[in-house]
Design an enzyme around this catalytic site. Structure first.
Site, mmCIF file in Angstrom:
data_model
loop_
_atom_site.group_PDB
_atom_site.id
_atom_site.type_symbol
_atom_site.label_atom_id
_atom_site.label_comp_id
_atom_site.label_asym_id
_atom_site.label_seq_id
_atom_site.Cartn_x
_atom_site.Cartn_y
_atom_site.Cartn_z
ATOM 1 N N LYS A 4 98.132 82.869 -8.845
ATOM 2 C CA LYS A 4 97.653 81.792 -7.969
ATOM 3 C C LYS A 4 98.773 80.766 -7.814
ATOM 4 C CE LYS A 4 93.050 83.325 -8.348
ATOM 5 N NZ LYS A 4 91.952 83.616 -9.230
ATOM 6 N N GLU B 290 85.117 77.403 -16.638
ATOM 7 C CA GLU B 290 86.391 77.251 -15.937
ATOM 8 C C GLU B 290 86.788 75.785 -15.978
ATOM 9 O OE1 GLU B 290 86.143 78.957 -11.970
ATOM 10 O OE2 GLU B 290 84.981 80.648 -12.728
ATOM 11 N N SER C 41 86.453 77.816 -9.075
ATOM 12 C CA SER C 41 87.198 78.520 -8.024
ATOM 13 C C SER C 41 86.632 78.326 -6.627
ATOM 14 C CB SER C 41 87.267 80.006 -8.352
ATOM 15 O OG SER C 41 85.969 80.574 -8.394
HETATM 16 C C1 PLP Z 1 91.129 84.772 -9.472
HETATM 17 C C2 PLP Z 1 90.360 84.457 -10.694
HETATM 18 C C3 PLP Z 1 90.385 85.317 -11.790
HETATM 19 C C4 PLP Z 1 91.023 86.677 -11.733
HETATM 20 O O1 PLP Z 1 92.401 86.634 -11.709
HETATM 21 P P1 PLP Z 1 93.202 87.819 -10.986
HETATM 22 O O2 PLP Z 1 94.575 87.655 -11.504
HETATM 23 O O3 PLP Z 1 93.073 87.578 -9.530
HETATM 24 O O4 PLP Z 1 92.585 89.112 -11.407
HETATM 25 C C5 PLP Z 1 89.755 84.917 -12.937
HETATM 26 N N1 PLP Z 1 89.078 83.753 -12.995
HETATM 27 C C6 PLP Z 1 89.018 82.923 -11.952
HETATM 28 C C7 PLP Z 1 88.266 81.641 -12.074
HETATM 29 C C8 PLP Z 1 89.635 83.250 -10.759
HETATM 30 O O5 PLP Z 1 89.545 82.448 -9.707
#
Ligand code: PLP
Length: 373
Positions: free
Chosen positions: A230, A167, A171
């Site tokens: 998000k 990432e 998160s």
């Molecule tokens: C929230 C999230 C996802 C998934 O995305 P959604 O649209 O909520 O299904 C994928 N990777 C990370 C790092 C996230 O925080």
């Protein structure tokens, strides 16, 4: 069993949510837990675009993209996303989870090797497991271990594809991947990189660039993944990359091929959000967020955070639950994050800031946090 361990979860009913205010159990609280980093989930122009999209196209897409669900709205969104990311092409999925679980098994098979950061999101792990590739996990942001896995993969599996998955903004910890170093290693060992920018898109870099774009590394990240639910405040996930990659996904990503297309109204709302994020208004919202982060850091005597995610690690599940309850009494909504979302004994409050928070709300939170410890 889960209850005894303090790990049982229940759903709470949100009676209203608007900007930074959330009402639960008849009580209005200040919300410090959402991923709506720029306050766009309640932006009138985006709501208007969604309404207009529904009036124009109807509420549902009626079928998968490959049947009759591929409206001009979806196509335009993908063209605009690709332009924003500086890639040849982009593909939108219903969720970020679908983007990850659909894409990874298309790009890696039983003979291939996936190297993944220990703190990678559950959907990345699920995608890697579904691919049946050989999976090696390296400790969080540990470049030495990543390199030793790369060396091992090249020696033991010389003919295999090697994919690094990580990432950009983590998160649950809010820290960044060392992207320059990862890209250099990936190039040196002939691996490819899938970078999940779920918490970076809209926040890092200009417009919707994310961290890869901010650092000028967009061209070197083969698979740029992100979410539209998000900072962009709507819903969905995407993959941006080469035309060949996207064509491959359109044909083979099971979560894309066999799933009803996202509502065209959602696509219309995403386009409106993308326009705002790339406009001077988007720059102003990012500046407001930055100011709020500086205020929180200075009041808490912390160093500046590289993201809007500010984890307060408390350790035990009980401690985190007590803290959450106390903050709720003081008027702040910050649920505890527990195992399995984070490793055992690292239960935490995951505080998130938004451009929409007012300085007095942030000062209020800081004094509540200080009052409790
Ligand atoms: C929230 C999230 C996802 C998934 O995305 P959604 O649209 O909520 O299904 C994928 N990777 C990370 C790092 C996230 O925080």
């Amino acid at each position: 069993m889960l209850e005894q361990q303090g790990l049982h979860r229940t759903l709470r009913v949100v009676e209203s949510i608007h900007g930074t205010r959330i009402t639960i159990g008849g009580r209005e609280l200040i919300n410090f837990s959402s991923n709506d980093y720029l306050g766009l989930a309640s932006h009138p122009a985006i709501a208007e675009a969604m309404g207009e999209g529904a009036r124009r196209w109807g509420t549902g897409s009626t079928a998968s993209r490959l049947i009759c669900g591929n409206t001009a709205e979806h196509v335009a969104l993908e063209e605009e996303l690709a332009a924003a990311k500086g890639t040849e092409s982009a593909l939108v999925f219903s969720t970020g989870v679908a983007a990850a679980t659909g894409t990874i098994p298309v790009l890696a098979g039983k003979e291939d090797v996936i190297l993944m950061d220990k703190l990678a999101h559950a959907c990345l792990i699920d995608g890697a497991r579904a691919s049946r590739a050989i999976l090696r996990v390296f400790p969080h942001n540990d470049l030495e271990k990543m390199e030793s896995h790369l060396r091992w993969a090249r020696e033991k599996h010389p003919a295999s594809r090697v994919m690094i998955i990580t990432e950009s903004v983590f998160s649950m910890d809010g820290d960044l991947a060392p992207l320059f170093e990862i890209v250099a290693l990936k190039e040196r060992y002939g691996a490819i990189l899938l970078l999940d920018e779920a918490h970076a898109v809209g926040v890092r870099g200009a417009g919707a660039q994310g961290l890869a774009g901010e650092l000028g590394l967009g061209d070197q990240v083969e698979i740029q993944m992100g979410t539209l639910g998000k900072a962009l405040g709507v819903s969905g996930g995407y993959i941006a990359g080469s035309r060949v990659l996207i064509d491959y996904l359109i044909n083979c990503a099971r979560s894309f091929v066999f799933s009803t297309a996202p509502s065209p109204a959602v696509a219309a709302a995403c386009r409106a959000s993308l326009r705002i994020v790339q406009s001077p208004e988007g720059d102003a919202l990012r500046a407001d967020l930055q100011e709020n982060l500086c205020l929180f850091a200075s009041e808490m005597k912390l160093s500046d955070s590289p993201s809007a995610i500010l984890p307060l690690i408390l350790g035990s599940e009980e401690r985190a639950m007590q803290e959450t309850t106390w903050l709720q009494q003081a008027g702040f909504f910050i649920p505890a994050i527990r195992y399995p979302t984070v490793p055992r004994n690292t239960a935490r409050l995951r505080i998130t800031l938004s451009s929409a928070h007012k300085p007095e709300q942030i000062r209020g939170l800081v004094s509540a946090l200080k009052g409790s410890v």
